[in-house]
Design a protein around this motif. Structure first.
Motif, short mmCIF file in Angstrom:
data_model
loop_
_atom_site.label_atom_id
_atom_site.label_comp_id
_atom_site.label_asym_id
_atom_site.label_seq_id
_atom_site.Cartn_x
_atom_site.Cartn_y
_atom_site.Cartn_z
N ASN A 25 57.80 69.29 27.05
CA ASN A 25 56.97 68.10 26.90
C ASN A 25 56.43 68.11 25.47
O ASN A 25 55.35 68.63 25.19
N TYR A 74 55.84 71.41 31.15
CA TYR A 74 55.78 70.18 31.93
C TYR A 74 54.53 70.09 32.80
O TYR A 74 54.13 69.02 33.22
N GLN A 75 53.92 71.22 33.10
CA GLN A 75 52.71 71.22 33.92
C GLN A 75 51.46 70.94 33.10
O GLN A 75 50.38 70.81 33.67
N GLY A 76 51.57 70.94 31.77
CA GLY A 76 50.44 70.59 30.94
C GLY A 76 50.04 71.62 29.90
O GLY A 76 49.76 71.25 28.77
N ARG A 119 54.29 71.21 24.97
CA ARG A 119 53.61 71.67 26.17
C ARG A 119 54.65 71.95 27.25
O ARG A 119 55.74 71.40 27.23
#
Lengths: 392, 392
Positions: B252, B277-279, B275
């Motif tokens: 991401n 994908y979970q943040g 980042r």
């Protein structure tokens, strides 16, 4: 309302910004259509964008009054226009201070006193003409009488030597925060005696709050709240977290959204995630010990501007999302857009949606109205107020 | 031509890619219009985009034959289609190996032998079915008889355990370079015994060149040329600098263009500019001693894919620019585009233009034709070959 500084000042400004800006390259921009415009969005619903008002002279900021009407600043005209029931009124608001209009200066931000019911002050940031063709960033407030500003007075005049923009915001503590742009490449953002590239914190009367973080620190101006910024182009409050968030315009890349921690250093010009306009990286390293990393950043730049968190009822799937204006993409003018950033529960980014990119307007500000719609300002010669609503 | 692996393999792939991918969110994509389409560009001229061919089953790569015709791989169909005088031929090319079709696998890249006049070989990368429902990334070559491939044989079968993509490129040294995707989050890109997340270098016959940088280095596979990649989705030669450039798809954020230096480490998964994908950030730091920084990067991601430098005569103002395919923007599907990157004389980025974004097609490959036009492939169910020409 229009006032020109001296030819000397204009010459200096032109010189500064020539050194600062990249070689100008522009994608031809189509005229803004009359609308309404229909768009699908990534969250599965459609929106309609209405052109509420147009013909504004580079609108810069919008603020809503308790009666639901809105005040819009026009940077170049140095005027404030009012929208009542979504309709632009012909007459400008009186009581606005004289400003130095220009590409990078004029009448800028507007904010209401946090205790507006008891203290109906309206605060403005602007570029104030000074004797000798000079100018300064200044903050003024006037009392709202229901129609106009009265008894408008400067509360603080910043001793920055050339025209330079400034966003303002009242914090959850009732204090006035103001971000002062830099206006030259070799920005004094780290210099504790300069206000450029700083976020400052003032009382609503323009004084220095006794608990400012640098009070008593050798060499530091006591107004300073955070430093090492490049150009804070947006300030907003997180609606539930009591946090101040700031957009910061990077050079060629390195636009940022920062969470503001008192007394902290945000690294410019020593660290950046962008390149200089001439091509080399701004800094050898992208991070630095002691400098706060951004929460969100862009490469290439979108020329970030005003922003707001959405917490209205009209768009339930947008609640908690951050909307950020963009004035150009990838160092090519004529490529403005609005971006939506969606976070997880820890405010870490999950995804980012580009909206209204087909319009290619320089989006200078976005605010949520009391009606739960989003209001968007286009910083153009034929500047407009757009309103984003759910598609019918 | 279609072959299915076992249900078990498909199940494993689905599991892997579920863990790997973000929550799926998609902007509705309009059908590709029939064209031709007209666009203004930032360099001051207008282009016309023709839809040369459509109905292709996820076209992945295009290569031009000396006669000016082109061969296009269809990932999902596992077929090669020919364009003659810009017209798609009905019959597929014969002599293509059996592939494992899937979302992330099938028939992938295609390249001509650098000495095609004397050795008319055509090279393919693909996902090869193995006994027991397994598969491997494989490279094959067949002799071009003017109409079809004959005597197609594998030259190298990579022992990577699941389906995973691979770009190929002949370097200025006549060697075959191949970038092997990772396919899980905890990528073994730094593991010297794995081929995943590596750029490998082979002779045209699939052997290991004697001067490969890790030959004799303890634990390293001798095929490895560079390591620490996430997913090399594009490879191209700089037309005058004898350099290999690679696109690398970040998580991401953190898409990259890298300049390939033999024996070097590109840092994944220990450093990234993106980042997860979970943040959370992929890495605490954006850089690492000993890991090469990208020349160009994106935040948010555009899902970079194939790329090419432009050096044709048809678009003089684009000479030296890099064109990069993008399959989605900001972790929202349905937002593909083509980007153009303009450099200074030191190959430092000056600006970046987004093109064809209104089409929202997943752009998988872009190549310059012998006619000086740009050919663009859309990796869609109704996949297309677009041709960019100057507007008449």
């Amino acid at each position: 309302m229009k006032t020109l500084g001296s030819a000397l000042l204009m010459g200096l400004l032109a010189w500064n910004h020539q050194a600062w800006a990249a070689e100008a390259i522009t994608l031809p921009v189509p005229p803004l259509p009359p609308g309404p415009l229909h768009y699908d969005t990534a969250e599965g619903f459609a929106i309609e964008v209405k052109v509420l008002a147009r013909g504004l002279d580079h609108p810069w900021s919008i603020a809503f009054l308790p009666d639901g009407s809105a005040l819009v600043t026009e940077k170049n005209a140095g005027a404030i226009r009012r929208l009542i029931d979504g309709k632009l009124q012909t007459e400008s608001i009186s009581g606005v201070p004289e400003v130095v209009p220009g590409v990078y200066s004029g009448l800028l931000d507007i904010a209401l006193d946090p205790d507006f019911a008891n203290q109906p002050y309206i605060y403005l940031s602007y570029n104030k003409p000074l004797p000798g063709g000079l100018s300064a960033v200044a903050y003024a407030r006037g009392r709202w009488d229901g129609h106009n500003l009265i008894d408008t007075q400067d509360i603080y005049v910043a001793d920055v030597g050339t025209a330079s923009g400034s966003r303002i915001l009242f914090g959850p503590d009732g204090m006035l925060y103001a971000g002062l742009y830099v206006d030259v490449v070799q920005a004094p953002s780290l210099a504790p005696e300069s206000l450029k590239g700083k976020l400052i914190r003032l009382t609503p009367e323009g004084g220095v709050p006794a608990d400012n973080p640098f009070i008593g620190k050798e060499g530091f101006r006591p107004e300073i709240y955070t430093y090492g910024h490049r150009t804070i182009t947006g300030l907003t409050l997180h609606p539930t977290r009591n946090e101040i968030w700031a957009t910061e315009m990077g050079p060629n890349g390195g636009d940022e959204v920062n969470l503001i921690y008192p007394g902290n250093n945000y690294g410019w010009p020593l660290v950046s995630l962008g390149r200089s306009y001439q091509g080399p990286w701004q800094s050898e390293k992208f991070q630095m010990d002691g400098a706060v990393d951004p929460l969100v950043y862009w490469m290439p730049s979108i020329s970030v501007s005003g922003m707001t968190f959405y917490d209205g009822a009209v768009f339930p799937l947008w609640q908690g999302d951050l909307f950020v204006g963009g004035m150009k993409y990838g160092e090519i003018a004529g490529t403005g857009q609005l971006q939506r950033i969606h976070f997880n529960a820890d405010m870490q980014e999950l995804r980012r949606e580009s909206l209204l990119g087909d319009l290619r307007q320089r989006i200078r500000d976005v605010k949520q109205g009391p009606d739960g719609y989003l209001y968007v300002l286009t910083d153009e010669d034929d500047g407009a107020v757009l309103r984003i609503e759910p598609a019918p």
